[in-house]
Design an enzyme around this catalytic site. Structure first.
Site, PDB file in Angstrom:
ATOM      1  N   HIS A 118       3.129   1.890  -1.251  1.00 36.43           N
ATOM      2  CA  HIS A 118       3.239   1.587  -2.683  1.00 36.43           C
ATOM      3  C   HIS A 118       3.667   2.806  -3.482  1.00 36.43           C
ATOM      4  CE1 HIS A 118       2.515   0.155  -6.692  1.00 36.43           C
ATOM      5  NE2 HIS A 118       1.669   1.143  -6.894  1.00 36.43           N
ATOM      6  N   PHE A 119       3.007   3.948  -3.259  1.00 36.38           N
ATOM      7  CA  PHE A 119       3.386   5.052  -4.149  1.00 36.38           C
ATOM      8  C   PHE A 119       4.694   5.712  -3.732  1.00 36.38           C
ATOM      9  CE2 PHE A 119      -0.231   7.254  -1.846  1.00 36.38           C
ATOM     10  CZ  PHE A 119       0.524   8.205  -1.175  1.00 36.38           C
ATOM     11  N   HIS A 120       5.135   5.477  -2.487  1.00 37.61           N
ATOM     12  CA  HIS A 120       6.482   5.967  -2.170  1.00 37.61           C
ATOM     13  C   HIS A 120       7.561   5.071  -2.766  1.00 37.61           C
ATOM     14  CE1 HIS A 120       4.474   8.743   0.642  1.00 37.61           C
ATOM     15  NE2 HIS A 120       5.540   9.479   0.436  1.00 37.61           N
ATOM     16  N   HIS A 142      -4.460   8.245 -12.716  1.00 33.42           N
ATOM     17  CA  HIS A 142      -3.562   7.128 -12.970  1.00 33.42           C
ATOM     18  C   HIS A 142      -2.556   7.381 -14.090  1.00 33.42           C
ATOM     19  CE1 HIS A 142      -1.897   3.424 -11.773  1.00 33.42           C
ATOM     20  NE2 HIS A 142      -1.674   3.191 -13.043  1.00 33.42           N
ATOM     21  N   ARG A 169      -4.541   5.393   5.911  1.00 33.44           N
ATOM     22  CA  ARG A 169      -3.745   6.514   5.417  1.00 33.44           C
ATOM     23  C   ARG A 169      -4.485   7.807   5.746  1.00 33.44           C
ATOM     24  NH1 ARG A 169      -4.684   6.673  -1.166  1.00 33.44           N
ATOM     25  NH2 ARG A 169      -3.396   8.520  -1.009  1.00 33.44           N
ATOM     26  N   ARG A 170      -3.896   8.946   5.455  1.00 34.46           N
ATOM     27  CA  ARG A 170      -4.556  10.254   5.531  1.00 34.46           C
ATOM     28  C   ARG A 170      -5.156  10.526   6.902  1.00 34.46           C
ATOM     29  NH1 ARG A 170      -7.365  11.200  -0.370  1.00 34.46           N
ATOM     30  NH2 ARG A 170      -5.407  11.898  -1.214  1.00 34.46           N
TER      31      ARG A 170
END
Lengths: 564, 155
Positions: free
Chosen positions: A389-391, A238, A452-453
């Site tokens: 979110h992380f993109h 994080h 995901r993944r």
């Protein structure tokens, strides 16, 4: 770099040899160093984006990756290159630039070059291990998936290289403080070193994890405590995110105002925001492990509260940036919200990149609060929502800010005019529009339940999976636009060096001056050493409980496996 | 240190909202039991096949509309592959892995937990609607991860 008026200053690098003949005393030497960091990041971004594009196509069922270069191998390469390599090289370059420029002195850049070299060797070793199919473990490398030892060794070198850079930057600040007692550390150097200290504290976690995984991957130990390695990873994982955000904030606070003649809103509040990030970035990692067995709900809730705490410096940043916009606009005689928004230099790619990044970050923040919300995370954990979110955080605000800054930084360091400025502007707009489409599709998919993944979401035609295809197509369309934006960026960045002639009049990437009305800074904010010590104490307090709990449960050791 | 009046208002507003969020989560956790799955129970991952109750994975009826389902997650399937329960059943899932890290998720329900080798994960859900639900692994576990799924049939 800049010898400055005081070129008689003693050469200061405590650690390194004193044969002055071999020191690189010119500004050019420092420029070449930073430019090399930035170009390394550019190359990695280009390769990573190609893999990302192919992933989008795979998930939309437009293509099927061949067995000799399967989806998961490519996914590992994409994650490692983007999350761990591209961002790290750009930030080490940026922070080196900010420190060197704001502390003019005769200096050696050798230690920093060693850092770059170690990072690069680590990157090549890790990348080759992944591409050869010997480390299909994704960028989180959760044990007991066992990659070849070179994967872990290479990644450790990448981290170790950054410590050389950190040492170099800290040494510069120490040098400055010794010669200027009672003077505040120049703001660009302060925020840079604050970021690097946070990074060093965070990387202790992943280094400890590597000390477990390397002997195990070499066959010297029979098994690993899986949950311990997960906790060590997220202790690092994080703050890694906040390392990116602090890198972007350096540009938002100090570089973005120069695009419209603005000023830094407040020296004190800028320092306070960075000190808060130094303190609160690390003790929050358990919010990635809400759904893990072996950690009691109480520790998870503690990290929920702390995660909400780390939102506060972002609130401060939002206020400071908008204040900077408004103060500069009013000075230019522009008032009213929409007039100010229109007045901002959206046709300057160096502003448009961070500017659009800020818009995306508002949505990134909303989503982040959902993810951090304890029991609510159950609905989105390991779904495409998280990928969205992380993109819309690292792939939007952070990367767009870096790309925008590079449009100033590369011409400044290479002493050449920016190649194809219209293409540069197009790269930002394509990227922004593409990221909106891609990220919103991913969030939508996540709410529908798409995991995901996963290379294929059809689940053999299962009824529940029928609605999952459409948002995946949306993500692929958006991803295509983003990849085009990246391609344009790579063309502009390389074209600037290779096609344009040297132009000494090209201005430097400058840092904004302090607002005339800004209040004085309390000296305590400048005491980086004390804040670093407090950050370590907070990290220990937040992890002592859950770590003791896991270790005292006597978890069994799991043997390594290669399931790909 | 001087802080602008508007910034004080803004920060108070922001921190106030965060405090409300934390309070809502705390009330939901304490009052309604909305707590993420956090079972603390270890198991030797190399001996799952001979450790009861995972030596006989499957569904057990424990009461009126109450079931316990014991699952072993391993590459690339779940054991049992299908369970069938009547509508309105409360099912408590117990899952462990005999190899690598897996996920255990039933989209469109609140069932979602990590399955870490060495530990037993639990999660409960009441199935109010009839239908066939996909139970999937949602953590990368190997080359055929995308095929790792089972079924929960609610009649």
């Amino acid at each position: 770099m800049t010898a400055g008026p005081a070129s008689a200053d003693p050469v200061g690098t405590a650690l390194w040899p004193k044969d002055n003949e071999k020191f690189d005393l010119s500004r050019e030497a420092g420029d070449l160093l930073v430019l090399t960091h930035i170009y390394t990041a550019t190359l990695v971004l280009g390769v990573g984006a190609l893999f990302g594009l192919l992933q989008g196509f795979s998930r939309a069922s437009w293509i099927t990756m061949p067995a000799w270069f399967d989806y998961y191998r490519m996914l590992t390469a994409h994650g490692v290159l983007m999350a761990l390599v591209f961002t790290t090289f750009f930030i080490t370059g940026l922070l080196t630039y900010a420190t060197y420029r704001s502390i003019p002195r005769v200096r050696s850049v050798r230690l920093n070059w060693i850092g770059w070299s170690v990072m690069s060797i680590g990157t090549v070793v890790t990348a080759l291990t992944i591409l050869s199919g010997n480390a299909t473990v994704l960028y989180t490398f959760y044990a007991p998936l066992k990659a070849s030892p070179t994967f872990y060794l290479g990644a450790t070198l990448l981290v170790a290289g950054t410590w050389f850079v950190a040492y170099d930057l800290i040494e510069n600040v120490v040098w400055f403080k010794r010669r200027n007692p009672g003077t505040l550390i120049p703001l660009p150097a302060f925020v840079s070193v604050c970021t690097m200290i946070m990074w060093v504290i965070a990387t202790l976690g992943v280094t400890a994890e590597m000390l477990i995984l390397i002997p195990w991957s070499l066959g010297w130990t029979p098994g690993v405590d899986v949950s311990l390695t997960r906790m060590l990873f997220w202790y690092f994982g994080h703050p890694l995110v906040y390392f990116w955000i602090m890198g972007a904030y350096v540009i938002w606070y100090l570089v973005v105002p120069t695009a419209f003649g603005g000023t830094v809103f407040s020296d004190a509040l800028t320092r306070l925001a960075f000190v808060s990030l130094l303190l609160l970035s690390t003790p929050v990692g358990l919010h990635h492990e809400y759904l893990d067995p072996g950690i009691s709900p109480g520790w998870k809730f503690l990290h929920t509260v702390l995660t909400f705490g780390v939102v506060i410096p972002s609130f401060m940043t939002a206020f400071a940036i908008f204040a900077t916009f408004e103060i500069a606009a009013r000075k230019a005689g522009v008032t009213g919200f929409f007039n100010i928004v229109r007045w901002l230099p959206w046709k300057d790619p160096a502003f448009a990149g961070p500017g659009f990044g800020m818009i995306l970050f508002i949505f990134g923040g909303f989503g982040g609060i959902v993810n951090a919300s304890y029991s609510m995370d159950v609905l989105v954990h390991n779904t495409m929502w998280i990928v969205g979110h992380f993109h819309i955080t690292v792939g939007g605000p952070v990367a767009l800010t870096f790309v925008g800054a590079a449009y100033r930084l590369v011409p400044s360091l290479a002493r050449r005019r920016l190649f194809a400025p219209k293409l540069a502007l197009a790269s930002i707009y394509l990227w922004f529009v593409g990221m909106v489409i891609m990220s919103f599709s991913m969030h939508w998919a996540g709410l529908l339940g798409v995991p995901r993944r996963t290379s294929d979401v059809s689940y053999a035609g299962a009824v529940g999976a029928a609605a999952w295809h459409t948002p995946m197509v949306g993500a692929a369309v958006g991803g295509t636009l983003v990849a085009l934006g990246v391609l344009f960026f790579v063309i502009v960045a390389t074209g600037t060096y290779t096609t344009n002639r040297r132009d000494e009049d090209n201005p430097d990437l400058a840092f904004a001056p302090l607002d005339a009305e800004a209040a004085n800074t309390p000296p305590v904010l400048d005491k980086l050493g004390r804040w670093a010590a407090l950050a370590i104490v907070l990290a220990i307090l937040a992890y002592a409980g859950p770590l003791t709990q896991q270790l005292s449960a006597h978890a069994y050791l799991a043997p390594g496996m290669r399931t790909w | 240190m001087h802080i602008h009046r508007l910034e004080k208002i803004w920060l108070a507003f922001g921190m106030g909202i965060l405090a409300v969020f934390v309070a809502v989560l705390a009330v939901a956790a304490i009052g309604e039991g909305f707590v993420p799955p956090s079972n603390i129970q270890t198991i030797d991952p190399t001996k799952v096949a001979e450790t009861p109750p995972f030596d006989h994975p499957g569904l057990r009826k424990v009461g009126d509309h109450a079931y316990e389902a014991y699952y072993v997650a391993h590459i690339f399937s779940f054991d049992p592959a299908t369970i069938t329960v009547p509508r309105g059943s409360r099912v408590t899932f117990y899952v462990t892995s005999s190899d690598v890290e897996h996920g255990f998720s039933i989209p469109a329900t609140g069932v979602n937990t990590m399955v870490t080798p060495g530990w037993v994960s639990t999660v409960s859900h009441t199935f109010s609607d009839a239908g066939t639900f996909i139970l999937m692994c949602n953590e990368f576990c190997g080359i055929a991860h995308q095929t790792m799924a089972a079924k929960v049939v609610v009649q």
